[in-house]
Design an enzyme around this catalytic site. Structure first.
Site, PDB file in Angstrom:
ATOM      1  N   GLY A 322     -35.242  -7.328 -22.298  1.00 46.02           N
ATOM      2  CA  GLY A 322     -36.087  -7.517 -23.468  1.00 46.02           C
ATOM      3  C   GLY A 322     -35.304  -8.125 -24.625  1.00 46.02           C
ATOM      4  O   GLY A 322     -35.836  -8.939 -25.389  1.00 46.02           O
ATOM      5  N   TRP A 325     -34.881 -11.756 -23.875  1.00 41.16           N
ATOM      6  CA  TRP A 325     -36.155 -12.455 -24.118  1.00 41.16           C
ATOM      7  C   TRP A 325     -36.260 -12.905 -25.566  1.00 41.16           C
ATOM      8  O   TRP A 325     -36.799 -13.970 -25.858  1.00 41.16           O
ATOM      9  CB  TRP A 325     -37.315 -11.521 -23.777  1.00 41.16           C
ATOM     10  CG  TRP A 325     -38.669 -12.103 -24.068  1.00 41.16           C
ATOM     11  CD1 TRP A 325     -39.428 -12.874 -23.233  1.00 41.16           C
ATOM     12  CD2 TRP A 325     -39.442 -11.974 -25.271  1.00 41.16           C
ATOM     13  NE1 TRP A 325     -40.614 -13.230 -23.836  1.00 41.16           N
ATOM     14  CE2 TRP A 325     -40.645 -12.688 -25.091  1.00 41.16           C
ATOM     15  CE3 TRP A 325     -39.227 -11.321 -26.488  1.00 41.16           C
ATOM     16  CZ2 TRP A 325     -41.626 -12.763 -26.080  1.00 41.16           C
ATOM     17  CZ3 TRP A 325     -40.203 -11.392 -27.477  1.00 41.16           C
ATOM     18  CH2 TRP A 325     -41.392 -12.110 -27.261  1.00 41.16           C
ATOM     19  N   HIS A 326     -35.716 -12.102 -26.483  1.00 42.55           N
ATOM     20  CA  HIS A 326     -35.867 -12.420 -27.904  1.00 42.55           C
ATOM     21  C   HIS A 326     -35.020 -13.607 -28.340  1.00 42.55           C
ATOM     22  O   HIS A 326     -35.351 -14.244 -29.346  1.00 42.55           O
ATOM     23  CB  HIS A 326     -35.512 -11.202 -28.759  1.00 42.55           C
ATOM     24  CG  HIS A 326     -36.633 -10.220 -28.881  1.00 42.55           C
ATOM     25  ND1 HIS A 326     -36.878  -9.240 -27.933  1.00 42.55           N
ATOM     26  CD2 HIS A 326     -37.589 -10.068 -29.830  1.00 42.55           C
ATOM     27  CE1 HIS A 326     -37.915  -8.531 -28.307  1.00 42.55           C
ATOM     28  NE2 HIS A 326     -38.385  -9.010 -29.436  1.00 42.55           N
ATOM     29  N   GLY A 327     -33.969 -13.912 -27.654  1.00 45.49           N
ATOM     30  CA  GLY A 327     -33.182 -15.056 -28.090  1.00 45.49           C
ATOM     31  C   GLY A 327     -31.912 -15.236 -27.298  1.00 45.49           C
ATOM     32  O   GLY A 327     -31.395 -14.300 -26.680  1.00 45.49           O
ATOM     33  N   PHE A 491     -39.155 -17.234 -30.976  1.00 45.54           N
ATOM     34  CA  PHE A 491     -39.063 -16.578 -29.678  1.00 45.54           C
ATOM     35  C   PHE A 491     -40.099 -17.116 -28.708  1.00 45.54           C
ATOM     36  O   PHE A 491     -40.100 -16.743 -27.569  1.00 45.54           O
ATOM     37  CB  PHE A 491     -39.226 -15.069 -29.833  1.00 45.54           C
ATOM     38  CG  PHE A 491     -38.268 -14.480 -30.828  1.00 45.54           C
ATOM     39  CD1 PHE A 491     -36.936 -14.856 -30.837  1.00 45.54           C
ATOM     40  CD2 PHE A 491     -38.697 -13.565 -31.779  1.00 45.54           C
ATOM     41  CE1 PHE A 491     -36.060 -14.334 -31.763  1.00 45.54           C
ATOM     42  CE2 PHE A 491     -37.824 -13.023 -32.692  1.00 45.54           C
ATOM     43  CZ  PHE A 491     -36.504 -13.407 -32.693  1.00 45.54           C
TER      44      PHE A 491
END
Length: 491
Positions: A322, A325-327, A491
């Site tokens: 996770g 996923w954000h960056g 994102f």
């Protein structure tokens, strides 16, 4: 195209009028909404619309293939290939530069520097959101939670629908596709709630988030070494409020805009800073993503049904991925890993406490058993308060790494929190009051917006329209100059 702009207001008015004029011709209405969504998305860069169309075609074709097969092995193979293609596109645009930069640094460290094939890759807005929607559709078709859509138009609209296209919420196919089969309808209750959500979202974004960003957050995070601990502490509290107001504002506006067009989106935030544990925080923060990670990653990994080690491993991997996923940065890797590790620690401590304090078991009826019983009795009051305070500060600590441009800058920020030798530059009554009131608002009733909407539902359509118009003008007058992009656009 940003929500709080005149461009979007004109765009939405036109789409709104045409969509309701075509409400009896469902195919024509859906086609108009698809074209409007592609215009909305292409407003940033028309080239991105080709990527969006390619993603939609891939998921439509794969969904039809999976839905039409009875062979379990073949269905699984097609699903795997389709998910791999979705993730490959996401990985190229989002992580290509990060991977090569990290590889180049490693080669330099090893003394074997090489020329690498660097490319200037532009990150398409919202690629993570529409990719995850496509994957969830395929998995749900594979699990037979939803039938594969025979309408390519429905899939195009599901993946590209402009209210939630670039920053969520991530809408499940089982929730949205059935709505496309019914004639859209908006009653005054839906409209009044939509007006409340849009105005609240605009206020959170244009006033609270923008003021905190420009007056405090951007400054202290730019160079934390020149500020004292007081300003840095205020800065991280302000960022906690800013990112909540910024991101939840987008969700509020998206839900409101979709409602005015006759579609219902699920709630995406539920007062996250009143959470008394990290587990509860993730049930309240970015609900559509946290439930996506639970249903499509944590549970397939085994969830909590295996050994204790596997449960902690699954928690950690879910939050670690996770974070990625954000960056594409080590700060996001740390942010996800920290949350994963803390969720594991929290789970272990809570299990130990339940075994230790449960009805004084194992301690007879003596003094120790009595004390355990008293401790359990006060857990619902003082324990909850302590849990809220501790959870909030753990989240704030992680936000430092989420916001900082580099890992070293984040570490300098953490170190600076312990230096209180300098007087505060930003602790004005306006800023401190805005942060305090914003955090206090998390303890309002969860359904307060619904209650306000019900109070307004007796108003006529003209009155609701005037309230929306004058509310937007009032918020515009209160807001600082300029419109910053929403944080989650990256994102």
């Amino acid at each position: 195209m940003l929500f709080p702009t005149l461009d979007f207001a004109l765009f939405f008015v036109i789409v709104f009028l045409i969509a309701w004029e075509l409400r009896r011709d469902m195919d024509a209405r859906k086609l108009v909404l698809v074209l409007a969504s592609y215009f909305f998305y292409g407003y940033w860069d028309p080239r991105f619309t080709l990527l969006l169309a390619g993603s939609s075609l891939l998921n439509y074709a794969a969904g039809r293939a999976i839905g039409g097969m009875n062979d379990g092995a073949m269905r699984k193979w097609v699903l795997g290939v389709a998910i791999a293609l979705n993730l490959a596109v996401l990985a190229f645009f989002k992580y290509y530069g990060f991977f090569l930069d990290s590889l180049a640094d490693m080669l330099v460290t090893l003394g074997i520097e090489r020329d690498l094939p660097f490319l200037e890759v532009i990150l398409p807005v919202g690629i993570s959101f529409f990719t995850f929607q496509g994957i969830s559709y395929l998995v749900d078709v594979y699990r037979r939670h939803v039938d594969a859509s025979r309408s390519v138009l429905d899939i195009f609209l599901y993946i590209s629908f402009f209210p939630q296209l670039v920053a969520g919420p991530i809408v499940r196919a089982a929730h949205f596709l059935p709505q496309l089969e019914r004639t859209p309808h908006v009653n005054r209750r839906m409209a009044s709630l939509a007006v409340v959500l849009i105005l609240v979202g605009l206020f959170k974004k244009m006033v609270i988030a923008n003021y905190l960003a420009t007056e405090v957050v951007d400054n202290v995070f730019f160079d934390p070494t020149i500020y004292g601990g007081g300003d840095l502490l205020l800065g991280v509290y302000a960022y906690a409020v800013q990112i909540y107001c910024d991101f939840s504002a987008y969700s509020d506006i998206a839900i409101g805009v979709a409602a005015l067009l006759g579609y219902r989106f699920p709630r995406n935030f539920d007062h996250p800073y009143r959470a008394a544990s990290l587990q509860e925080f993730w049930r309240r923060w970015h609900i559509s993503l946290s439930t996506w990670l639970r249903d499509y990653l944590y549970i397939p990994l085994g969830g909590s049904h295996g050994s204790t080690f596997k449960t902690y491993r699954n928690l950690f991997l879910t939050m670690f991925l996770g974070g990625i996923w954000h960056g594409a940065a080590w700060t996001f890797v740390f942010w996800g890993a920290f949350h994963g590790a803390m969720l594991g620690v929290e789970r272990a401590v809570s299990r130990r406490w339940e075994a230790y304090a449960g009805n004084g078991n194992g301690y007879g009826g003596g003094v120790l058993g009595t004390l355990m019983g008293i401790g359990r009795a006060i857990q619902g009051s003082i324990g909850t308060v302590l849990g809220i305070v501790l959870t909030f500060h753990l989240v704030c600590f992680a936000w430092i790494f989420f916001r900082a441009p580099t890992f070293s800058s984040a570490w300098n920020y953490v170190i600076g929190l312990f230096d209180w030798s300098q007087p505060s530059q930003y602790a004005s009554p306006f800023i401190v009051g805005m942060v305090a009131l914003s955090l206090a608002a998390h303890f309002l009733p969860s359904n307060w917006a619904v209650g306000v909407g019900r109070m307004l539902q007796r108003a006529s359509w003209i009155v609701l329209g005037l309230m929306l118009g004058f509310g937007i003008l009032a918020i515009e007058a209160m807001a600082p100059e300029g419109v910053a992009p929403f944080i989650y656009f990256q994102f």
